[in-house]
Design a protein around this motif. Structure first.
Motif, PDB file in Angstrom:
ATOM      1  N   MET A 364       0.847  -1.193   0.000  1.00 48.86           N
ATOM      2  CA  MET A 364       0.000   0.000   0.000  1.00 48.86           C
ATOM      3  C   MET A 364       0.880   1.239   0.000  1.00 48.86           C
ATOM      4  SD  MET A 364      -3.242   0.735   2.441  1.00 48.86           S
ATOM      5  CE  MET A 364      -3.994   2.356   2.609  1.00 48.86           C
ATOM      6  N   ILE A 365       0.498   2.197  -0.795  1.00 48.44           N
ATOM      7  CA  ILE A 365       1.196   3.482  -0.870  1.00 48.44           C
ATOM      8  C   ILE A 365       0.320   4.524  -0.183  1.00 48.44           C
ATOM      9  CG2 ILE A 365       2.044   5.286  -2.412  1.00 48.44           C
ATOM     10  CD1 ILE A 365       2.604   3.071  -4.465  1.00 48.44           C
ATOM     11  N   VAL A 366       0.897   5.247   0.753  1.00 51.98           N
ATOM     12  CA  VAL A 366       0.151   6.257   1.500  1.00 51.98           C
ATOM     13  C   VAL A 366       1.050   7.466   1.714  1.00 51.98           C
ATOM     14  CG1 VAL A 366       0.780   5.137   3.679  1.00 51.98           C
ATOM     15  CG2 VAL A 366      -1.140   6.729   3.633  1.00 51.98           C
ATOM     16  N   TYR A 367       0.516   8.632   1.483  1.00 48.62           N
ATOM     17  CA  TYR A 367       1.258   9.852   1.754  1.00 48.62           C
ATOM     18  C   TYR A 367       0.272  10.947   2.155  1.00 48.62           C
ATOM     19  CZ  TYR A 367       0.194  10.367  -3.283  1.00 48.62           C
ATOM     20  OH  TYR A 367      -0.406  10.394  -4.512  1.00 48.62           O
ATOM     21  N   SER A 368       0.797  11.897   2.909  1.00 46.79           N
ATOM     22  CA  SER A 368      -0.053  12.932   3.494  1.00 46.79           C
ATOM     23  C   SER A 368      -0.511  13.928   2.438  1.00 46.79           C
ATOM     24  CB  SER A 368       0.704  13.666   4.598  1.00 46.79           C
ATOM     25  OG  SER A 368       1.752  14.443   4.034  1.00 46.79           O
ATOM     26  N   ARG A 369      -1.487  14.717   2.828  1.00 49.62           N
ATOM     27  CA  ARG A 369      -1.973  15.746   1.901  1.00 49.62           C
ATOM     28  C   ARG A 369      -0.898  16.812   1.664  1.00 49.62           C
ATOM     29  NH1 ARG A 369      -6.014  17.323  -0.946  1.00 49.62           N
ATOM     30  NH2 ARG A 369      -6.494  19.525  -1.237  1.00 49.62           N
ATOM     31  N   ARG A 370      -0.058  17.059   2.655  1.00 48.01           N
ATOM     32  CA  ARG A 370       1.028  18.013   2.459  1.00 48.01           C
ATOM     33  C   ARG A 370       1.988  17.518   1.376  1.00 48.01           C
ATOM     34  NH1 ARG A 370       2.671  19.788   8.689  1.00 48.01           N
ATOM     35  NH2 ARG A 370       0.660  20.727   9.225  1.00 48.01           N
ATOM     36  N   VAL A 371       2.301  16.233   1.422  1.00 43.50           N
ATOM     37  CA  VAL A 371       3.150  15.661   0.380  1.00 43.50           C
ATOM     38  C   VAL A 371       2.420  15.690  -0.961  1.00 43.50           C
ATOM     39  CG1 VAL A 371       4.294  13.551  -0.392  1.00 43.50           C
ATOM     40  CG2 VAL A 371       4.399  14.212   2.012  1.00 43.50           C
ATOM     41  N   ALA A 372       1.095  15.420  -0.926  1.00 46.68           N
ATOM     42  CA  ALA A 372       0.308  15.451  -2.166  1.00 46.68           C
ATOM     43  C   ALA A 372       0.315  16.842  -2.788  1.00 46.68           C
ATOM     44  CB  ALA A 372      -1.120  15.001  -1.891  1.00 46.68           C
ATOM     45  N   LEU A 373       0.324  17.879  -1.951  1.00 46.65           N
ATOM     46  CA  LEU A 373       0.369  19.246  -2.475  1.00 46.65           C
ATOM     47  C   LEU A 373       1.605  19.454  -3.347  1.00 46.65           C
ATOM     48  CD1 LEU A 373      -0.775  21.312   0.647  1.00 46.65           C
ATOM     49  CD2 LEU A 373      -2.014  21.058  -1.509  1.00 46.65           C
ATOM     50  N   ILE A 374       2.696  18.785  -2.977  1.00 46.49           N
ATOM     51  CA  ILE A 374       3.929  18.908  -3.761  1.00 46.49           C
ATOM     52  C   ILE A 374       3.914  17.934  -4.935  1.00 46.49           C
ATOM     53  CG2 ILE A 374       6.439  18.683  -3.679  1.00 46.49           C
ATOM     54  CD1 ILE A 374       6.269  19.397  -0.679  1.00 46.49           C
ATOM     55  N   LEU A 375       3.692  16.657  -4.632  1.00 53.09           N
ATOM     56  CA  LEU A 375       3.754  15.633  -5.676  1.00 53.09           C
ATOM     57  C   LEU A 375       2.761  15.895  -6.800  1.00 53.09           C
ATOM     58  CD1 LEU A 375       4.172  12.229  -3.770  1.00 53.09           C
ATOM     59  CD2 LEU A 375       5.878  13.464  -5.098  1.00 53.09           C
ATOM     60  N   HIS A 376       1.513  16.187  -6.426  1.00 48.60           N
ATOM     61  CA  HIS A 376       0.470  16.328  -7.438  1.00 48.60           C
ATOM     62  C   HIS A 376       0.558  17.649  -8.195  1.00 48.60           C
ATOM     63  CE1 HIS A 376      -2.345  13.110  -5.488  1.00 48.60           C
ATOM     64  NE2 HIS A 376      -1.110  12.696  -5.647  1.00 48.60           N
ATOM     65  N   SER A 377       1.438  18.536  -7.741  1.00 50.52           N
ATOM     66  CA  SER A 377       1.665  19.783  -8.482  1.00 50.52           C
ATOM     67  C   SER A 377       2.812  19.649  -9.474  1.00 50.52           C
ATOM     68  CB  SER A 377       1.968  20.925  -7.501  1.00 50.52           C
ATOM     69  OG  SER A 377       0.907  21.127  -6.608  1.00 50.52           O
ATOM     70  N   ILE A 378       3.646  18.633  -9.279  1.00 55.14           N
ATOM     71  CA  ILE A 378       4.822  18.477 -10.143  1.00 55.14           C
ATOM     72  C   ILE A 378       4.445  18.249 -11.600  1.00 55.14           C
ATOM     73  CG2 ILE A 378       6.786  16.961 -10.630  1.00 55.14           C
ATOM     74  CD1 ILE A 378       7.192  16.694  -7.614  1.00 55.14           C
ATOM     75  N   PRO A 379       3.481  17.345 -11.915  1.00 52.35           N
ATOM     76  CA  PRO A 379       3.179  17.129 -13.346  1.00 52.35           C
ATOM     77  C   PRO A 379       2.733  18.389 -14.075  1.00 52.35           C
ATOM     78  CG  PRO A 379       2.265  15.351 -12.028  1.00 52.35           C
ATOM     79  CD  PRO A 379       2.758  16.382 -11.060  1.00 52.35           C
ATOM     80  N   ILE A 380       1.873  19.190 -13.454  1.00 55.25           N
ATOM     81  CA  ILE A 380       1.423  20.402 -14.143  1.00 55.25           C
ATOM     82  C   ILE A 380       2.566  21.402 -14.289  1.00 55.25           C
ATOM     83  CG2 ILE A 380       0.605  21.618 -12.068  1.00 55.25           C
ATOM     84  CD1 ILE A 380      -1.163  21.571 -15.471  1.00 55.25           C
ATOM     85  N   ALA A 381       3.470  21.426 -13.294  1.00 52.73           N
ATOM     86  CA  ALA A 381       4.632  22.311 -13.385  1.00 52.73           C
ATOM     87  C   ALA A 381       5.555  21.865 -14.523  1.00 52.73           C
ATOM     88  CB  ALA A 381       5.386  22.322 -12.051  1.00 52.73           C
ATOM     89  N   ILE A 382       5.755  20.559 -14.655  1.00 51.30           N
ATOM     90  CA  ILE A 382       6.589  20.044 -15.754  1.00 51.30           C
ATOM     91  C   ILE A 382       5.959  20.385 -17.102  1.00 51.30           C
ATOM     92  CG2 ILE A 382       7.404  17.928 -16.872  1.00 51.30           C
ATOM     93  CD1 ILE A 382       7.793  16.736 -14.100  1.00 51.30           C
ATOM     94  N   PHE A 383       4.656  20.194 -17.208  1.00 51.07           N
ATOM     95  CA  PHE A 383       3.973  20.472 -18.477  1.00 51.07           C
ATOM     96  C   PHE A 383       4.115  21.942 -18.872  1.00 51.07           C
ATOM     97  CE2 PHE A 383      -0.005  21.873 -20.585  1.00 51.07           C
ATOM     98  CZ  PHE A 383       0.146  21.176 -21.776  1.00 51.07           C
ATOM     99  N   LEU A 384       3.990  22.837 -17.910  1.00 49.00           N
ATOM    100  CA  LEU A 384       4.041  24.268 -18.218  1.00 49.00           C
ATOM    101  C   LEU A 384       5.459  24.767 -18.484  1.00 49.00           C
ATOM    102  CD1 LEU A 384       1.448  25.605 -15.588  1.00 49.00           C
ATOM    103  CD2 LEU A 384       1.104  25.291 -18.049  1.00 49.00           C
ATOM    104  N   THR A 385       6.452  24.128 -17.876  1.00 49.10           N
ATOM    105  CA  THR A 385       7.832  24.597 -18.054  1.00 49.10           C
ATOM    106  C   THR A 385       8.577  23.877 -19.174  1.00 49.10           C
ATOM    107  OG1 THR A 385       8.596  23.042 -16.339  1.00 49.10           O
ATOM    108  CG2 THR A 385       8.028  25.286 -15.637  1.00 49.10           C
ATOM    109  N   MET A 386       8.044  22.761 -19.636  1.00 44.46           N
ATOM    110  CA  MET A 386       8.740  21.996 -20.662  1.00 44.46           C
ATOM    111  C   MET A 386       8.959  22.784 -21.959  1.00 44.46           C
ATOM    112  SD  MET A 386      10.422  19.354 -21.387  1.00 44.46           S
ATOM    113  CE  MET A 386      10.131  18.511 -19.843  1.00 44.46           C
ATOM    114  N   PRO A 387       8.012  23.590 -22.441  1.00 42.21           N
ATOM    115  CA  PRO A 387       8.298  24.383 -23.653  1.00 42.21           C
ATOM    116  C   PRO A 387       9.505  25.293 -23.485  1.00 42.21           C
ATOM    117  CG  PRO A 387       5.950  24.356 -23.221  1.00 42.21           C
ATOM    118  CD  PRO A 387       6.603  23.727 -22.032  1.00 42.21           C
TER     119      PRO A 387
END
Length: 873
Positions: A364-387
């Motif tokens: 089972m994988i479990v992480y806090s909402r604080r960690v989720a705030l960082i992890l789940h923001s990374i993909p959108i940040a990568i998408f916006l900065t990749m160009p």
């Protein structure tokens, strides 16, 4: 000849399609045994006493669901079940050593309260419901020590043996209690086992425990064990308040089965559990709501028998429970109610909900909402900065704005494909129904749903890929020393990545916990892209090799998608048999549309990440034609399948309705029929001619010519009443009921009214059940100038406007039908109070029993009698 016309690219496309089908087939072979617990070996009756044994638990289920004839409120079997449970607990106590203390209590609870259920406001009054409670604690413990509560209910739903719901729950706790004693383990904190006798009546016994029991304030955590089917994943559907319960579960479960996404959708599912009483309405206790979710075909039916239980499910549940119990009782965070109020800082460390999910029950994988705030923001940040990154990487030869425009184009195309993957199955499901005599042909044959809807969903995913070339790229291919196809692959990949990144971020912003799936997809796609680019760099641009290397890192994620999606589709299919009969014209199409849309969503999740790269092989007109031919063939084949069987029964409700007056007179008597899915009663009478003949129904029967049953006739089942539509009634005699019952339910004034100075008045009423002996519930529908009553601390629930009628106050009463109810109603002015009394009696009379027996085994008939009387005060 057709093969001769295929180009080399077409043949490669078909080979690739069949390779993908093989890959997903292997994934299905892996996850199917996991979903149905076939990988868990049940331990036998002779298993060591320090192990949980499914066979020993099944012995309890056999007694509760087979030897005891009905555990419904109002029937003698409920008392027998309580005696059996208490007897088993006494035997466990007799074997206990001197290092533990065991206390056993039988308590009777009474109460009244208001609640919202299924979106409707009701008031509940109850009396004489039974709770059996056992407390296992160290010999030197104090009464105020924080404890762990384990809860299961031993009453069963109307007309059901209740082997799964919830004989399996009671049996699991009895075996866990035995294991606690026989394993010589001394729990460091007290464990309370609550066997409550009234959950099916809207969680009444749990409410009584939380309001009256002396141990309620010692509870530091709880585990509610439930069943919405006969086995399968014992899923954590709700966890909280805070993240501590899910952390404990993740650390200790032997076979972890949990999705935080379940908490996002549970509030919209029609139904509720005792979890609500402990964690939300009458306590703020941290806890887990663990529920069997598959085998829903038999849920609340007469087929919920011991033979339908899925082997291995109870073994997995028991192993999990015992390990989780140890973890909870050893945790320093376990606090009683006083300490939770006095030391809130400890609880605040776990105030936010975690994001968690199991991977194929392996871990089972479990992480806090604080960690989720960082992890789940990374993909959108990568998408916006990749160009910008690509612009710098190529020393300004590429415009970041042009790159971003191409990425946006890729995102829109991918989103369009996913939308079409949902729309196409919906359209084909509607077209099939326009030419079919019945809906839900997949209900007893779930594989049909996949055959019908997966191919056309793939067509929807691939169409944007085919038309991609019709739209120019924003980047100048002539300036860059890169092929158009490479730039297109890049734009399509990052568009698909951005699509999942946006969903991940949207989940986060909405405060939901289900973003782990799209985050997992985003992270896996990123790894796949890096792998494929490295392969191109070191091995050259070989399409097959780079495609395979792109797929390999995605396999763990895609396997999880098959696991999650397969479970979701099966769950939805099973629940379509009880979703309710929505009125026409939309009701007939609703289940097929919902299943088609669900499969479209799952196909988008499981196949969508492959399309940006693998679309090079699949996006060919010949492949699309083949998929469409498969769809049409499956749709045609489905019409040959009957939607129901004894393993997937159709639910029919038969109510023998009596309109009574003066406590001993029957004014009218009818058989009222209803169904709870999209195949109407006309379908039933067509395929069950014996019942139609008994009711004197001819082939010309239609809803325009038949007598429709009014909603007021179904008030005894309120608010489940609203799952019924286009119910029919047929006149019948009342001689048999007059022979068996001398008196019927009656409401009367038992003392003079009180008139108040401002014109209001108080009416004192007494409700008698006459000769009725198996009353399950009584519903009062009160209209008029009601301003107060003696229930729910004199607080009225919000009035309900029922199908255009006057404001109604709904009161449900249960328990002890041999005793009269006395209460008062207060009116604010001189207008009349109108009271409709509907009493649900589980006893059936001769002709009704015969009528029920005429139904074949593919129909499950929930049959009962309803006595309705009306009064004006």
């Amino acid at each position: 000849m057709a093969l001769m016309r295929l180009s080399k690219g077409d043949i490669s496309g078909f080979k690739f399609l069949f390779a993908l089908a093989t890959m997903y087939g292997l994934m299905t072979m892996l996850v199917h045994p996991i979903l149905y617990m076939k990988f868990v070996k049940p331990l036998g009756i002779d298993a060591p006493l320090d192990r949980f044994s499914e066979a020993r638990a099944v012995q309890h289920i056999r007694v509760l669901s087979k030897d005891i004839d009905g555990r419904q409120e109002g029937r003698a079997g409920l008392r027998e079940a309580a005696d059996y449970i208490k007897g088993q607990l006494e035997m466990i106590k007799a074997r206990a050593g001197s290092d533990i203390r065991i206390e056993i209590e039988e308590t009777v609870v009474n109460g009244s309260f208001n609640m919202m259920f299924l979106g409707y406001s009701i008031s509940l009054g109850y009396r004489n419901h039974t709770n059996i409670v056992m407390r296992i604690s160290p010999a030197n413990s104090k009464d105020s020590d924080p404890s762990l509560l384990l809860n299961a209910h031993f009453d069963s739903p109307l007309g059901s043996p209740g082997a799964g719901d919830c004989g399996s729950c009671v049996a699991s706790l009895l075996e866990v209690a035995r294991l606690t004693v026989d394993s010589s383990w001394v729990p460091p904190r007290p464990i309370i086992f609550l066997f409550n006798g009234a959950e099916e009546l809207f969680m009444l016994a749990a409410h009584g425990f939380m309001k009256t029991h002396k141990w309620r304030d010692t509870i530091g955590a709880f585990i509610n064990v439930e069943a919405s089917g006969s086995g399968g994943p014992d899923l954590v559907c709700q966890s909280g308040p805070g993240s501590w319960p899910s952390r404990i579960y993740a650390q200790s479960a032997v076979y972890p089965m949990a999705h935080s996404a379940a908490q996002d959708v549970f509030p919209v599912i029609p139904g509720d559990t005792d979890y609500r009483m402990f964690s939300q309405d009458y306590g703020n206790i941290p806890g887990l709501d663990i529920i069997f979710l598959l085998g829903g075909y038999f849920y609340h039916t007469s087929y919920d028998t011991i033979e339908k239980l899925l082997p291995g499910s109870i073994q997995a549940r028991g192993d999990n429970l015992f390990s989780i119990i140890k973890a909870f009782t050893n945790s320093s965070t376990l606090q009683n109610a006083r300490d939770r109020e006095s030391f809130p800082a400890t609880a605040n460390n776990y105030v936010d909900q975690d994001v968690f999910f199991d991977y194929l029950t392996w871990f089972m994988i479990v992480y806090s909402r604080r960690v989720a705030l960082i992890l789940h923001s990374i993909p959108i940040a990568i998408f916006l900065t990749m160009p910008l990154f690509l612009c710098l990487l190529y020393s300004g030869l590429r415009s970041w704005f042009a790159i971003f425009c191409d990425f946006t184009k890729g995102l829109l195309f991918h989103a369009t494909g996913v939308i079409l993957a949902i729309i196409f199955p919906i359209l084909f499901s509607i077209i099939r129904l326009l030419f079919s005599s019945h809906a839900m042909s997949w209900f007893a044959h779930p594989y049909l749903a996949f055959m019908m809807f997966v191919p056309c969903s793939l067509v929807g995913l691939l169409i944007p890929r085919i038309v991609w070339s019709c739209f120019p790229l924003s980047q100048e291919v002539s300036v860059l020393k890169t092929s158009r196809e490479a730039l297109s692959d890049e734009a399509r990949f990052w568009g698909a990545f951005g699509y999942h990144a946006i969903f991940t971020f949207a989940y986060l912003v909405a405060g939901l916990s289900g973003g782990f799936l799209t985050f997992f997809l985003s992270a896996s796609m990123l790894a796949s892209w890096v792998s494929s680019r490295l392969a191109v760099k070191y091995y050259g641009c070989q399409l097959l090799r780079s495609t395979v290397i792109y797929i390999i890192p995605l396999i763990p994620c895609l396997t999880y998608g098959v696991y999650f999606g397969g479970f979701l589709v099966q769950f939805v299919i099973e629940k379509m048999g009880m979703v309710g009969a929505v009125p026409p014209p939309y009701g007939y199409f609703l289940p097929d549309v919902m299943v088609a849309a669900t499969i479209g969503v799952v196909t988008g999740l499981c196949v969508g990440p492959l399309i940006p790269i693998c679309g090079n092989w699949l996006a060919r007109s010949s492949v699309l034609q083949f998929l469409l031919h498969l769809t049409v063939l499956a749709l045609a084949l489905s019409s040959q399948f009957f939607p129901y069987s004894n393993d997937a029964p159709k639910r029919v409700v038969l109510q023998h309705t009596f309109i009574t007056a003066d406590a001993n007179r029957v004014v009218d008597s009818t058989y009222d029929f209803s169904v709870v899915d999209s195949n109407s009663l006309l379908f039933v009478f067509k395929y069950v001619p014996e019942v139609a003949k008994e009711l004197h129904v001819g082939s010309e029967l239609s809803f325009e010519t038949a007598m429709l049953s009014h909603w007021e006739s179904w008030m005894a089942t309120y608010p489940v009443t609203f799952l019924f539509s286009r119910s029919l009634k047929f006149p019948t005699g009342s001689d048999d009921v007059l022979k068996q019952y001398r008196y019927f339910p009656h409401l009367s004034e038992y003392k003079p009214r009180t008139i108040f100075s401002k014109g209001s008045r108080r009416v004192y009423l007494e409700l008698s059940f006459g000769s009725l002996e198996e009353v399950w519930v009584t519903v009062l529908n009160i209209t008029g100038p009601l301003s107060g009553w003696s229930f729910a601390d004199n607080i009225l629930p919000a009035p309900e406007i029922i199908r255009g009628g006057p404001p109604s106050y709904i009161l449900r009463l249960s328990g002890a039908s041999h005793e009269n109810w006395t209460f008062w109603l207060e009116a604010s002015n001189s207008e009349k109070l109108r009271v409709q009394v509907s009493v649900l009696d589980q006893n059936l009379f001769g002709p009704a029993k015969k009528l029920k027996s005429l139904f074949p085994d593919w129909v499950d008939v929930i049959a009962y009698s309803s006595f309705i009387s009306n009064y004006i005060f």
